[in-house]
Design an enzyme around this catalytic site. Structure first.
Site, short mmCIF file in Angstrom:
data_model
loop_
_atom_site.label_atom_id
_atom_site.label_comp_id
_atom_site.label_asym_id
_atom_site.label_seq_id
_atom_site.Cartn_x
_atom_site.Cartn_y
_atom_site.Cartn_z
N LYS A 185 0.76 -1.14 0.08
CA LYS A 185 0.09 -0.16 -0.01
C LYS A 185 0.87 1.37 0.21
CE LYS A 185 -2.59 -0.40 3.93
NZ LYS A 185 -2.58 -1.73 4.30
N ARG A 191 -9.89 1.02 8.94
CA ARG A 191 -9.66 -0.21 9.17
C ARG A 191 -10.51 -1.28 9.91
NH1 ARG A 191 -3.72 0.68 8.92
NH2 ARG A 191 -2.72 -1.24 9.36
N ARG A 231 10.81 -1.89 11.25
CA ARG A 231 9.98 -1.19 12.21
C ARG A 231 9.57 -2.29 13.43
NH1 ARG A 231 4.84 0.14 8.34
NH2 ARG A 231 3.96 -1.08 10.02
N ARG A 256 -1.03 -8.61 13.53
CA ARG A 256 -1.49 -7.63 12.56
C ARG A 256 -2.23 -8.37 11.26
NH1 ARG A 256 3.63 -5.00 10.83
NH2 ARG A 256 2.53 -4.15 9.12
N ARG A 316 11.21 -5.80 5.19
CA ARG A 316 11.25 -4.60 5.17
C ARG A 316 11.90 -3.76 5.86
NH1 ARG A 316 5.01 -2.19 5.14
NH2 ARG A 316 4.96 -3.07 7.09
P1 ADP Z 1 0.65 -1.73 7.56
O1 ADP Z 1 2.05 -1.97 7.27
O2 ADP Z 1 0.19 -2.90 8.36
O3 ADP Z 1 -0.18 -1.62 6.37
P2 ADP Z 1 0.08 1.08 8.73
O4 ADP Z 1 1.55 1.59 8.59
O5 ADP Z 1 -0.78 1.25 8.07
O6 ADP Z 1 0.63 -0.88 8.72
O7 ADP Z 1 -0.24 1.06 10.22
C1 ADP Z 1 0.74 0.48 11.21
C2 ADP Z 1 -0.19 0.53 12.67
O8 ADP Z 1 -0.69 1.72 13.04
C3 ADP Z 1 -1.13 -0.57 12.69
O9 ADP Z 1 -0.89 -1.86 12.89
C4 ADP Z 1 -2.05 0.18 13.73
O10 ADP Z 1 -1.57 -0.43 14.94
C5 ADP Z 1 -1.81 1.66 13.83
N1 ADP Z 1 -2.88 1.88 12.82
C6 ADP Z 1 -3.07 2.62 11.53
N2 ADP Z 1 -4.05 2.98 11.08
C7 ADP Z 1 -4.81 2.68 12.06
C8 ADP Z 1 -6.26 2.88 11.96
N3 ADP Z 1 -6.96 3.37 11.06
N4 ADP Z 1 -7.06 2.39 13.22
C9 ADP Z 1 -6.27 1.90 14.10
N5 ADP Z 1 -5.00 1.85 14.26
C10 ADP Z 1 -4.27 2.33 13.00
#
Ligand code: ADP
Ligand code: ZN
Length: 206
Positions: free
Chosen positions: A13, A88, A153, A164, A122
């Site tokens: 994404k 989400r 990360r 996750r 990553r």
């Molecule tokens: P990914 O690599 O899983 O796409 P993101 O960078 O989008 O991860 O998000 C990392 C973390 O930030 C998530 O696992 C969650 O803990 C938090 N987070 C991100 N967006 C949201 C959301 N819309 N609602 C709740 N928590 C969120």
């Protein structure tokens, strides 16, 4: 245009979001990036969500919704946005429909069995925030863009990835049906290479 990017963790994404903003210039709003920036700067918000995020759980809905609502009210979002990582879950999706419903939802589909490998490889840059994969840059600690320091990360550790993915299956996947019913969902094959996935997106966005 108002666009939501949907897909499991590690589906690419973030990478595709950069490609999309580069070509179409909608502001890219990543809730994950916003949270990480706040954690890095030890803001009150960052301190509040750090443990939750490191464990692979979702940040509280009210807080996240307020954050996005506030960000979307800024002038640069008046012609559209590209939301990455939000909504989400169903609660967040319904809230978003209440203040700024998306026009299109791009659903990046990937083979869930490959995700663990994608994520453990990553690396992110502590300086420019860039995100890279060791398959492409080698197992180096130096950012190819800015020479900054690359790290894994905190929430990319194997145990957290499983959490996750579980959160994704339980809470985020139902959004696929939600947006399908609204006729807004477009499937994107996320198992292609970066350029291939982007071409699929361009086909949809025109
Ligand atoms: P990914 O690599 O899983 O796409 P993101 O960078 O989008 O991860 O998000 C990392 C973390 O930030 C998530 O696992 C969650 O803990 C938090 N987070 C991100 N967006 C949201 C959301 N819309 N609602 C709740 N928590 C969120
Ligand atoms: Zn960098």
């Amino acid at each position: 245009m108002k666009i939501v990017l949907l897909g499991p963790p590690g589906c690419g994404k973030g990478t595709q979001a950069s490609n999309i903003t580069y070509k179409y210039s909608f502001p890219h709003i990543s809730t994950g990036d916003i949270f990480r920036e706040n954690i890095k700067n030890k803001t009150p918000l960052g301190i509040k969500v750090k443990e939750i995020i490191d464990k692979g759980c979702l940040a509280p809905d009210e807080l996240t919704v307020e954050l996005v609502k506030d960000r979307l009210s800024k002038a640069d979002c008046k012609d559209g946005y590209l939301l990455d990582g939000f909504p989400r879950n169903l609660f967040q999706a319904k809230e978003l429909d209440g203040f700024s419903a998306p026009d299109l939802v791009l659903n990046i589909k990937v083979d869930l069995n490959k995700i663990e490998k994608r994520i453990t490889g990553r690396r992110v840059c502590t300086d420019c925030g860039g995100s890279f994969h060791i398959d492409f840059i080698g197992d180096t600690a130096t950012c190819p863009t800015c020479q900054g320091k690359l790290i894994t990360r905190e929430d990319d550790k194997v145990e957290t990835i499983r959490k996750r993915l579980a959160v994704y299956s339980e809470q985020t996947q139902p959004l696929i049906d939600y947006y399908k019913r609204q006729n807004k969902l477009r499937d994107i094959n996320g198992d292609l290479n970066i350029e291939g996935v982007f071409l699929e997106i361009v086909k949809v966005l025109g």
